[in-house]
Design a protein around this motif. Structure first.
Motif, PDB file in Angstrom:
ATOM      1  N   HIS A   1      -0.515   4.700 -11.692  1.00  0.00           N
ATOM      2  CA  HIS A   1      -0.882   5.504 -12.788  1.00  0.00           C
ATOM      3  C   HIS A   1      -2.250   4.884 -13.453  1.00  0.00           C
ATOM      4  N   SER A   2      -2.488   3.518 -13.401  1.00  0.00           N
ATOM      5  CA  SER A   2      -3.809   2.917 -14.114  1.00  0.00           C
ATOM      6  C   SER A   2      -4.954   2.794 -13.157  1.00  0.00           C
ATOM      7  N   GLY A   3      -4.888   3.262 -11.890  1.00  0.00           N
ATOM      8  CA  GLY A   3      -6.071   3.140 -10.829  1.00  0.00           C
ATOM      9  C   GLY A   3      -6.092   1.883 -10.216  1.00  0.00           C
ATOM     10  N   GLN A   4      -5.075   0.932 -10.450  1.00  0.00           N
ATOM     11  CA  GLN A   4      -4.924  -0.291  -9.962  1.00  0.00           C
ATOM     12  C   GLN A   4      -4.161  -0.426  -8.578  1.00  0.00           C
ATOM     13  N   GLY A   5      -3.424   0.775  -8.129  1.00  0.00           N
ATOM     14  CA  GLY A   5      -2.750   0.875  -6.938  1.00  0.00           C
ATOM     15  C   GLY A   5      -3.019   2.103  -6.054  1.00  0.00           C
ATOM     16  N   VAL A   6      -2.513   2.026  -4.956  1.00  0.00           N
ATOM     17  CA  VAL A   6      -2.690   3.331  -4.165  1.00  0.00           C
ATOM     18  C   VAL A   6      -1.551   3.510  -3.162  1.00  0.00           C
ATOM     19  N   ALA A   7      -0.903   4.750  -2.988  1.00  0.00           N
ATOM     20  CA  ALA A   7       0.004   4.821  -2.287  1.00  0.00           C
ATOM     21  C   ALA A   7      -0.432   4.582  -0.624  1.00  0.00           C
ATOM     22  N   ARG A   8       0.556   3.751   0.061  1.00  0.00           N
ATOM     23  CA  ARG A   8       0.320   3.812   1.567  1.00  0.00           C
ATOM     24  C   ARG A   8       1.732   3.801   2.113  1.00  0.00           C
ATOM     25  N   SER A   9       1.737   4.175   3.599  1.00  0.00           N
ATOM     26  CA  SER A   9       2.978   4.090   4.336  1.00  0.00           C
ATOM     27  C   SER A   9       3.079   2.701   5.235  1.00  0.00           C
ATOM     28  N   VAL A  10       4.116   2.317   5.513  1.00  0.00           N
ATOM     29  CA  VAL A  10       4.342   1.458   6.337  1.00  0.00           C
ATOM     30  C   VAL A  10       5.618   1.398   7.053  1.00  0.00           C
ATOM     31  N   LYS A  11       5.562   0.757   8.274  1.00  0.00           N
ATOM     32  CA  LYS A  11       7.028   0.870   9.038  1.00  0.00           C
ATOM     33  C   LYS A  11       7.792  -0.159   8.793  1.00  0.00           C
ATOM     34  N   VAL A  12       8.995   0.018   8.293  1.00  0.00           N
ATOM     35  CA  VAL A  12      10.020  -1.000   7.900  1.00  0.00           C
ATOM     36  C   VAL A  12      11.302  -0.907   8.806  1.00  0.00           C
ATOM     37  N   ALA A  13      11.811  -1.816   8.853  1.00  0.00           N
ATOM     38  CA  ALA A  13      13.530  -1.772   9.628  1.00  0.00           C
ATOM     39  C   ALA A  13      14.365  -2.687   8.674  1.00  0.00           C
ATOM     40  N   GLY A  14      15.700  -2.440   8.853  1.00  0.00           N
ATOM     41  CA  GLY A  14      16.581  -3.140   8.137  1.00  0.00           C
ATOM     42  C   GLY A  14      17.572  -3.553   9.318  1.00  0.00           C
ATOM     43  N   ARG A  15      18.500  -4.284   9.035  1.00  0.00           N
ATOM     44  CA  ARG A  15      19.379  -5.105   9.954  1.00  0.00           C
ATOM     45  C   ARG A  15      20.098  -4.148  10.814  1.00  0.00           C
ATOM     46  N   ASN A  16      20.691  -2.760  10.399  1.00  0.00           N
ATOM     47  CA  ASN A  16      21.180  -1.891  11.475  1.00  0.00           C
ATOM     48  C   ASN A  16      20.257  -1.394  12.517  1.00  0.00           C
ATOM     49  N   THR A  17      18.964  -1.053  12.161  1.00  0.00           N
ATOM     50  CA  THR A  17      17.724  -0.677  13.080  1.00  0.00           C
ATOM     51  C   THR A  17      17.658  -1.676  13.929  1.00  0.00           C
ATOM     52  N   ILE A  18      17.356  -2.782  13.368  1.00  0.00           N
ATOM     53  CA  ILE A  18      16.976  -3.908  14.469  1.00  0.00           C
ATOM     54  C   ILE A  18      18.122  -4.474  15.473  1.00  0.00           C
ATOM     55  N   GLU A  19      19.286  -4.183  14.812  1.00  0.00           N
ATOM     56  CA  GLU A  19      20.472  -4.454  15.757  1.00  0.00           C
ATOM     57  C   GLU A  19      20.393  -3.519  16.923  1.00  0.00           C
ATOM     58  N   GLU A  20      19.834  -2.318  16.585  1.00  0.00           N
ATOM     59  CA  GLU A  20      19.784  -1.427  17.750  1.00  0.00           C
ATOM     60  C   GLU A  20      18.799  -1.415  18.751  1.00  0.00           C
ATOM     61  N   GLY A  21      17.918  -2.271  18.785  1.00  0.00           N
ATOM     62  CA  GLY A  21      16.763  -2.706  19.248  1.00  0.00           C
ATOM     63  C   GLY A  21      15.527  -2.347  18.921  1.00  0.00           C
ATOM     64  N   GLU A  22      15.279  -1.741  17.568  1.00  0.00           N
ATOM     65  CA  GLU A  22      13.891  -1.522  17.206  1.00  0.00           C
ATOM     66  C   GLU A  22      12.933  -2.589  17.158  1.00  0.00           C
ATOM     67  N   LYS A  23      11.690  -2.709  17.803  1.00  0.00           N
ATOM     68  CA  LYS A  23      10.893  -3.614  17.612  1.00  0.00           C
ATOM     69  C   LYS A  23       9.577  -3.191  16.932  1.00  0.00           C
ATOM     70  N   ASP A  24       9.292  -1.936  16.891  1.00  0.00           N
ATOM     71  CA  ASP A  24       7.910  -1.452  16.443  1.00  0.00           C
ATOM     72  C   ASP A  24       7.987  -1.334  14.917  1.00  0.00           C
ATOM     73  N   PHE A  25       7.811  -2.311  14.172  1.00  0.00           N
ATOM     74  CA  PHE A  25       7.698  -2.206  12.730  1.00  0.00           C
ATOM     75  C   PHE A  25       6.953  -3.332  12.281  1.00  0.00           C
ATOM     76  N   LEU A  26       6.248  -3.266  11.097  1.00  0.00           N
ATOM     77  CA  LEU A  26       5.520  -4.258  10.480  1.00  0.00           C
ATOM     78  C   LEU A  26       6.453  -5.209   9.492  1.00  0.00           C
ATOM     79  N   LEU A  27       7.459  -4.637   8.610  1.00  0.00           N
ATOM     80  CA  LEU A  27       8.047  -5.666   7.897  1.00  0.00           C
ATOM     81  C   LEU A  27       9.419  -5.207   8.091  1.00  0.00           C
ATOM     82  N   GLY A  28      10.336  -6.453   7.831  1.00  0.00           N
ATOM     83  CA  GLY A  28      11.615  -6.109   8.212  1.00  0.00           C
ATOM     84  C   GLY A  28      12.530  -7.082   6.998  1.00  0.00           C
ATOM     85  N   HIS A  29      13.789  -6.600   7.067  1.00  0.00           N
ATOM     86  CA  HIS A  29      14.695  -7.238   5.846  1.00  0.00           C
ATOM     87  C   HIS A  29      16.079  -7.279   6.619  1.00  0.00           C
ATOM     88  N   ILE A  30      16.909  -8.322   6.488  1.00  0.00           N
ATOM     89  CA  ILE A  30      18.241  -8.820   6.868  1.00  0.00           C
ATOM     90  C   ILE A  30      18.953  -9.185   5.942  1.00  0.00           C
TER      91      ILE A  30
END
Length: 309
Positions: A237-266
């Motif tokens: 709102h104040s012009g100090q940030g910009v919306a961006r997309s990023v590919k992320v993965a959580g535990r379930n997705t990682i367990e399924e074998g996903e490797k093509d992501f930038l940021l993850g969390h388990i």
């Protein structure tokens, strides 16, 4: 390049001193659902792997500030590492706010960390980088990148059954007062780029609510959600940030074998399951760990030989 630090919050819920203080402070009058759950404070040593990911994929980070409570230190951490700064919560919170068991209280005051750079990235200890990351993945010049979801954020009166959504409802209310009613998406559960300037601005505008959040012992129906909603959306709102997309993965997705992501969390599962999965991704120790002798290959070989004999 402007210096960029990382801030990580960590706590060991099994600590006796902390457990005693928890019992003495236990007041559920304003606490939201889940705020007193022991699972919120379990230490599965996710921090080990978070640090391994930083060393491997973000060597340009200037400093890592580890914020903890009750004088706790991970038993395995290399406290002499030149990039590591361990911060006790009494360095950033006033005595009126302590002890605290609320991550929102801690997050509301990150800008008070001594020596913190203006630009920084806030991470929980179960977040990690999965690929090489660069400053421009998090900052667009002087602006922070805001990783917004397509899911709209909740509004209305916050109630105790809301859980973490109560803080988002309250933050939306504050932002609407200043900027008018606007659709705001939830933020992805990842690392959050922030600046000390954004923090100072928000404390100047939303002083009473951030102070109230800081004083709550547990996550409360009166909280605002600071680093993962209020401040990023204020930045847009104040012009100090910009919306961006990023590919992320959580535990379930990682367990399924996903490797093509930038940021993850388990962030759920037994200690054994969490470590098993993390060790597949980051099998090698990093310089932030003090390797004890039973973890070294020669010591393991000697132990095996003794068992064989």
């Amino acid at each position: 390049m402007d210096p960029i630090d990382i801030v990580i919050s960590w706590v060991d819920g099994s600590d006796d001193k902390r457990a005693e203080a928890l019992l003495q402070s236990r007041d559920t009058k304003n606490s939201v659902r889940g705020s007193l759950s022991a699972s919120r404070w379990e230490d599965n040593e996710e921090l080990r792997f978070c640090l391994r990911s930083i060393e491997q994929y973000a060597p340009w980070v200037r400093k890592i500030h580890l914020v903890t409570s009750f004088g706790q230190r991970p038993s395995w951490i290399n406290q002499d590492h030149p990039k590591l700064h361990i911060v006790d919560d009494d360095e950033i919170l006033g005595t009126c706010c302590l002890p605290t068991f609320s991550s929102h209280a801690i997050e509301s005051n990150l800008h008070r960390i001594p020596g913190l750079s203006n630009k920084f990235i806030y991470m929980c200890d179960d977040y990690f980088f999965n690929k090489q990351v660069m400053p421009e993945d998090f900052f667009d010049g002087g602006k922070i990148c805001v990783f917004e979801c397509s899911e709209g954020s909740p509004r209305g009166v916050a109630v105790r059954s809301d859980g973490y959504r109560a803080g988002i409802k309250n933050a939306n209310r504050l932002l609407d007062k200043v900027f008018g009613f606007k659709r705001r998406g939830m933020l992805k559960h990842v690392a959050y780029p922030l600046t000390r300037r954004i923090y100072r601005d928000c404390w100047s505008i939303f002083t009473e609510d951030l102070d109230g959040t800081s004083r709550e012992k547990f996550r409360s129906v009166n909280d605002v959600c600071p680093s993962s909603f209020l401040m990023p959306h204020y930045a847009i709102h104040s012009g100090q940030g910009v919306a961006r997309s990023v590919k992320v993965a959580g535990r379930n997705t990682i367990e399924e074998g996903e490797k093509d992501f930038l940021l993850g969390h388990i962030n759920f599962g037994t200690k054994r399951d969490v470590q098993r999965l993390f060790k597949k991704i980051f099998p090698r120790h990093c310089s932030f760990e003090s390797v004890v002798k039973h973890e070294t290959p020669w010591w393991r070989a000697l132990a095996w030989l003794k068992r064989a004999i």
